[in-house]
Design an enzyme around this catalytic site. Sequence first.
Site, PDB file in Angstrom:
ATOM      1  N   PHE A   1       0.825  -1.140   0.035  1.00 60.94           N
ATOM      2  CA  PHE A   1      -0.062  -0.271   0.079  1.00 60.94           C
ATOM      3  C   PHE A   1       0.818   1.112   0.083  1.00 60.94           C
ATOM      4  O   PHE A   1       1.749   1.261   0.975  1.00 60.94           O
ATOM      5  CB  PHE A   1      -1.060  -0.079   1.078  1.00 60.94           C
TER       6      PHE A   1
ATOM      7  N   ASP B   1       9.199   2.778   1.927  1.00 64.55           N
ATOM      8  CA  ASP B   1       8.073   3.387   2.288  1.00 64.55           C
ATOM      9  C   ASP B   1       7.864   3.135   3.809  1.00 64.55           C
ATOM     10  O   ASP B   1       7.417   1.974   4.163  1.00 64.55           O
ATOM     11  CB  ASP B   1       6.728   2.862   1.385  1.00 64.55           C
TER      12      ASP B   1
ATOM     13  N   LYS C   1       2.411   9.870   8.383  1.00 69.94           N
ATOM     14  CA  LYS C   1       1.513   9.504   9.562  1.00 69.94           C
ATOM     15  C   LYS C   1       2.249   9.903  10.919  1.00 69.94           C
ATOM     16  O   LYS C   1       1.873  11.160  11.416  1.00 69.94           O
ATOM     17  CB  LYS C   1       1.687   7.817   9.592  1.00 69.94           C
TER      18      LYS C   1
HETATM   19  C1  LIG Z   1      -0.857   5.280   5.223  1.00 69.20           C
HETATM   20  C2  LIG Z   1       0.046   4.858   4.137  1.00 69.20           C
HETATM   21  C3  LIG Z   1       0.483   5.570   3.122  1.00 69.20           C
HETATM   22  C4  LIG Z   1      -0.501   6.727   2.442  1.00 69.20           C
HETATM   23  O1  LIG Z   1      -0.619   7.862   3.415  1.00 69.20           O
HETATM   24  P1  LIG Z   1      -1.804   9.196   3.102  1.00 69.20           P
HETATM   25  O2  LIG Z   1      -1.228   9.992   3.976  1.00 69.20           O
HETATM   26  O3  LIG Z   1      -2.798   8.489   3.300  1.00 69.20           O
HETATM   27  O4  LIG Z   1      -1.436   9.658   1.753  1.00 69.20           O
HETATM   28  C5  LIG Z   1       1.415   5.173   2.230  1.00 69.20           C
HETATM   29  N1  LIG Z   1       2.179   4.082   2.512  1.00 69.20           N
HETATM   30  C6  LIG Z   1       1.816   3.499   3.945  1.00 69.20           C
HETATM   31  C7  LIG Z   1       2.826   2.488   3.959  1.00 69.20           C
HETATM   32  C8  LIG Z   1       0.830   3.806   4.514  1.00 69.20           C
HETATM   33  O5  LIG Z   1       0.874   3.120   5.529  1.00 69.20           O
END
Ligand SMILES: *Cc1c(COP(=O)(O)O)cnc(C)c1O
Length: 393
Positions: free
Chosen positions: A128, A215, A244
């Site tokens: 994701f 990420d 986050k």
């Molecule tokens: C939440 C998340 C995203 C996306 O972040 P947003 O602030 O919602 O755009 C991307 N990568 C990972 C691993 C995430 O947990």
Amino acid sequence: MNDVLMHTYARQPVGFVRGEGPWLWDAEGRRYLDALAGVAVCALGHAHPALAEALCEQARTLLHTSNIYQIPLQQRVGERLCALSGMQRAFFCNSGAEANEAAIKIARLRGHAKGVEVPTIIVMEGSFHGRTLATLTATGNKKIQMGFEPLVPGFVRVPYGDLAALEHTAQHVPSTVAVLVEPVQGEGGIIIPPPGYLKGVRDICDRNGLLMMLDEIQTGIARTGKWFAFQHEGIQPDVMTLAKGLGGGVPIGACLARGVAAETFGLGSHGSTFGGNPLACRAADTVLDVVEREDLCAKAVELGSHLLDGFRARLGDHPSVLAIRGHGLMLGIELDRPCGELVRKAIERGLLINVTAERVIRLLPPLVITQAEADIILDTVAALVTDFAAAAA
Ligand SMILES: *Cc1c(COP(=O)(O)O)cnc(C)c1O
């Protein structure tokens, strides 16, 4: 009643008016233990006095100027993040998806600089990376992509945790320029790759001239017990994205880079109106202070293993529990059937949890929870799972 809002979320029938530490209160005064922390955002819990104080002071001083001007707080947070991570340069934005967009743009620019016509990024099954067009393309989930075709070209997918498949693709797709991977797949179901995986990815990137892009949007900022999850494996990525937990609830994202990746963006390559403004950077600066001062990395290790051991003791032999996984305060309990309804059932018992990948209970509590609060999570989730399995049998 909610019809003025687009129907993008299946919202639970509860909302909150106030918080303190890992606790939230609804308008009726009912109290809930928050074991999700706004999906790993509220790392310091709710209404942390240091964060509240800093934000009030910053609001009275200066909220926003523009990236047309010097922003000392952005400089400061950039320096701190680089010092903590071993990276060299930062670009600030407002969300995780935007941080990954910056990483994807760096990979493409770098590819073109090397003369690659269609620069291709290797991404993972079950990943994701966000909801913008490029990041939903990078995401390994058909449901998130469906209806938004045509997807963005320039991505190729391999199974997560599989170094042989990665190596094969790196060697046989000559346009590959980068690998984008999560240290632990969060949305994907708290999938923890085999030990040595990130080291192996690093090695494959080195041998094939690829940028290693991590990420760390969910895993970063002490969530797994180190500042960044890659630090468990003693490697260094070329690019890392954060969001986050970085702002503790104030929107901020960052793309960090080192080496050639840090030199790739030049004047005009990228930009953001809000990115790294004084308010957001004051939040991030304060989050870094508190994580340091309260030694929240150590807390994530300690309480993470307390929760993992506790769940293994209570649910390890349960026939409906397929797996119990954890890395610091990132925990998943995989059941043998879809269990989305547990979110509502947990709310009825005063606990906020999440279910992802249909049958994985996901826990991402604030890093400031106490052992007594962790024990409430243990007891409540164990009872929920036991009752749920008994009702279904
Ligand atoms: C939440 C998340 C995203 C996306 O972040 P947003 O602030 O919602 O755009 C991307 N990568 C990972 C691993 C995430 O947990």
